[in-house]
Design an enzyme around this catalytic site. Structure first.
Site, PDB file in Angstrom:
ATOM      1  N   ARG A 179       0.868  -1.191   0.000  1.00  0.00           N
ATOM      2  CA  ARG A 179       0.000   0.000   0.000  1.00  0.00           C
ATOM      3  C   ARG A 179       0.897   1.232   0.000  1.00  0.00           C
ATOM      4  O   ARG A 179       1.680   1.448   0.916  1.00  0.00           O
ATOM      5  CB  ARG A 179      -0.907   0.019   1.232  1.00  0.00           C
ATOM      6  CG  ARG A 179      -1.591   1.375   1.430  1.00  0.00           C
ATOM      7  CD  ARG A 179      -2.547   1.410   2.597  1.00  0.00           C
ATOM      8  NE  ARG A 179      -3.802   0.748   2.265  1.00  0.00           N
ATOM      9  CZ  ARG A 179      -4.937   0.915   2.951  1.00  0.00           C
ATOM     10  NH1 ARG A 179      -4.975   1.722   3.989  1.00  0.00           N
ATOM     11  NH2 ARG A 179      -6.034   0.281   2.610  1.00  0.00           N
TER      12      ARG A 179
ATOM     13  N   HIS B  23      -8.161   0.698  -5.573  1.00  0.00           N
ATOM     14  CA  HIS B  23      -8.269  -0.067  -4.318  1.00  0.00           C
ATOM     15  C   HIS B  23      -9.036  -1.361  -4.643  1.00  0.00           C
ATOM     16  O   HIS B  23     -10.170  -1.550  -4.192  1.00  0.00           O
ATOM     17  CB  HIS B  23      -9.010   0.784  -3.276  1.00  0.00           C
ATOM     18  CG  HIS B  23      -8.872   0.292  -1.870  1.00  0.00           C
ATOM     19  ND1 HIS B  23      -8.163  -0.843  -1.527  1.00  0.00           N
ATOM     20  CD2 HIS B  23      -9.353   0.794  -0.699  1.00  0.00           C
ATOM     21  CE1 HIS B  23      -8.220  -1.015  -0.234  1.00  0.00           C
ATOM     22  NE2 HIS B  23      -8.937  -0.043   0.299  1.00  0.00           N
TER      23      HIS B  23
ATOM     24  N   GLN C 278     -10.803  -3.698  -1.939  1.00  0.00           N
ATOM     25  CA  GLN C 278     -12.066  -3.202  -1.383  1.00  0.00           C
ATOM     26  C   GLN C 278     -13.240  -3.595  -2.269  1.00  0.00           C
ATOM     27  O   GLN C 278     -14.327  -3.912  -1.774  1.00  0.00           O
ATOM     28  CB  GLN C 278     -12.005  -1.675  -1.239  1.00  0.00           C
ATOM     29  CG  GLN C 278     -13.240  -1.078  -0.605  1.00  0.00           C
ATOM     30  CD  GLN C 278     -13.408  -1.479   0.853  1.00  0.00           C
ATOM     31  OE1 GLN C 278     -12.478  -1.332   1.638  1.00  0.00           O
ATOM     32  NE2 GLN C 278     -14.580  -1.984   1.226  1.00  0.00           N
TER      33      GLN C 278
ATOM     34  N   ASP D 223     -17.142   7.807  -0.565  1.00  0.00           N
ATOM     35  CA  ASP D 223     -15.860   7.693   0.141  1.00  0.00           C
ATOM     36  C   ASP D 223     -15.552   9.072   0.724  1.00  0.00           C
ATOM     37  O   ASP D 223     -16.217  10.063   0.384  1.00  0.00           O
ATOM     38  CB  ASP D 223     -14.761   7.232  -0.844  1.00  0.00           C
ATOM     39  CG  ASP D 223     -13.483   6.817  -0.129  1.00  0.00           C
ATOM     40  OD1 ASP D 223     -13.487   6.715   1.126  1.00  0.00           O
ATOM     41  OD2 ASP D 223     -12.468   6.594  -0.814  1.00  0.00           O
TER      42      ASP D 223
ATOM     43  N   CYS E  57     -16.217   2.400   2.164  1.00  0.00           N
ATOM     44  CA  CYS E  57     -15.076   1.517   2.477  1.00  0.00           C
ATOM     45  C   CYS E  57     -14.532   1.752   3.880  1.00  0.00           C
ATOM     46  O   CYS E  57     -13.824   0.897   4.406  1.00  0.00           O
ATOM     47  CB  CYS E  57     -13.988   1.678   1.422  1.00  0.00           C
ATOM     48  SG  CYS E  57     -13.263   3.331   1.365  1.00  0.00           S
TER      49      CYS E  57
ATOM     50  N   ARG F 158     -13.886  -7.925   4.005  1.00  0.00           N
ATOM     51  CA  ARG F 158     -12.501  -7.783   3.561  1.00  0.00           C
ATOM     52  C   ARG F 158     -11.738  -9.066   3.914  1.00  0.00           C
ATOM     53  O   ARG F 158     -10.889  -9.527   3.143  1.00  0.00           O
ATOM     54  CB  ARG F 158     -11.821  -6.573   4.241  1.00  0.00           C
ATOM     55  CG  ARG F 158     -12.392  -5.208   3.862  1.00  0.00           C
ATOM     56  CD  ARG F 158     -12.122  -4.847   2.419  1.00  0.00           C
ATOM     57  NE  ARG F 158     -10.709  -4.822   2.100  1.00  0.00           N
ATOM     58  CZ  ARG F 158      -9.880  -3.783   2.316  1.00  0.00           C
ATOM     59  NH1 ARG F 158     -10.352  -2.673   2.829  1.00  0.00           N
ATOM     60  NH2 ARG F 158      -8.599  -3.857   1.990  1.00  0.00           N
TER      61      ARG F 158
HETATM   62  N1   CP Z   1     -11.083   0.544   3.558  1.00  0.00           N
HETATM   63  C1   CP Z   1      -9.777   0.408   3.898  1.00  0.00           C
HETATM   64  O1   CP Z   1      -8.916   0.080   3.053  1.00  0.00           O
HETATM   65  O2   CP Z   1      -9.528   0.540   5.216  1.00  0.00           O
HETATM   66  P1   CP Z   1      -8.094   0.716   5.859  1.00  0.00           P
HETATM   67  O3   CP Z   1      -7.491   1.990   5.309  1.00  0.00           O
HETATM   68  O4   CP Z   1      -8.338   0.766   7.331  1.00  0.00           O
HETATM   69  O5   CP Z   1      -7.231  -0.463   5.465  1.00  0.00           O
END
Ligand code: CP
Length: 302
Positions: free
Chosen positions: A104, A131, A134, A219, A259, A287
């Site tokens: 990430r 992403h 997600q 979001d 998310c 997830r």
């Molecule tokens: N939705 C999501 O990716 O959450 P985090 O940033 O907590 O991993």
């Protein structure tokens, strides 16, 4: 055997994505029944986090544990990437030691460069562009809650045309649903993605997006990397808040997803996450199951 990576939803065919969704639902049932399933014994996942995470990290770490494997967390201060070691060198080194890598970081190009140098599967744990993990959870959640596939349905995305919105454009193509996007003119999604997808369109207002939709998604207005613009963005996104009354314009059995983390009072009203139509906690929980299915898919036969 060619190493497969999961950097965007378009790295997998619609049939492969369908297989992962179905498997995620099956793995959820096995876990709920207390049935141990540990095909990844002896396997290790390295998680390279250049940015904060709750859901992504916990889902991958718990998922590897439940599948019989092991996960190593490398935060920004835990690897030499933070001190300037080229990502290609890190990718080659990790490939010698672990079986799969999740990364990430804001730069999607960095993740692509990492994957090019890696001889083990690389998973995009979120970049500024996409992403995809997600979206696996979101699609699994829609199907679980509604008891039907998302194909042919209408999805409304309201808000920032950033990584989640781009990922929904890819999802519309791969899972064959209609996507209506309401985003301020200054924060629209990737035009090339839109041009390459028949079933996603920009509309002029949140109301136009949500009317008769089956799923409504938003979001945060200031994602990671935009924290310093938060005040300015609150002005730009004024009018793009999703609330129970906006959701009333959607189909009667429509559901709402986010998310998370969410900012109550900004992109969602104070009460929206507690509305019966909100499925955000089931979505977050999925997830775990969808990422287990992804790990199993990428590590099968390796
Ligand atoms: N939705 C999501 O990716 O959450 P985090 O940033 O907590 O991993």
């Amino acid at each position: 055997m060619q190493t497969r990576h999961f950097l965007t939803l378009r790295d997998f065919s619609p049939e492969e994505l369908r297989q992962i969704l179905n498997r995620g639902a099956e793995l959820k049932r096995l876990q709920a029944a207390g049935t141990a399933w540990t095909p990844l014994q002896g396997k290790t996942l390295a998680m390279v986090f250049g940015l904060s995470s709750t859901r992504t990290r916990v889902a991958f770490e718990t998922g590897m544990h439940q599948l019989g494997g092991h996960a190593i967390n490398l935060g920004p201060a835990d690897s030499q990437i933070g001190r300037g070691e080229p990502v290609e060198d890190t990718a080659r080194v990790l490939s010698e030691m672990v079986d799969v890598v999740m990364i990430r970081t804001l730069s999607h190009d960095e993740v692509t460069a990492f994957a090019r140098a890696s001889s083990v599967p690389v998973i995009n744990g979120m970049t500024a562009r996409f992403h995809p993990c997600q979206l696996l959870a979101d699609m699994q959640t829609y199907e679980e809650v509604q008891g039907r596939t998302i194909e042919g349905r209408t999805v409304a995305f309201v808000g920032d045309g950033y990584n989640m919105c781009n990922s929904y454009i890819n999802a519309a193509r791969q899972f064959r649903f209609r996507l209506r996007i309401a985003a301020p003119e200054s924060h629209q999604p990737d035009g090339d993605l839109l041009a390459d997808t028949d079933n996603a369109e920009l509309v002029e207002s949140p109301k136009a997006a949500v009317e008769n939709a089956d799923l409504v998604v938003t979001d945060v207005w200031s994602s990671m990397g935009h924290d310093e613009e938060a005040a300015e963005r609150r002005n730009v996104f004024d009018g793009y808040q999703v609330s129970p009354s906006l959701l009333d314009l959607a189909n009667q059995d429509a559901i709402f997803m986010h998310c998370l983390p969410a900012h109550r009072g900004e992109e969602v009203s104070e009460d929206l996450l507690d509305d019966p139509r909100s499925v955000v906690y089931t979505e977050a929980g999925n997830r775990l199951h969808s990422q287990k299915a992804l790990l199993e898919f990428l590590l099968a036969d390796r």
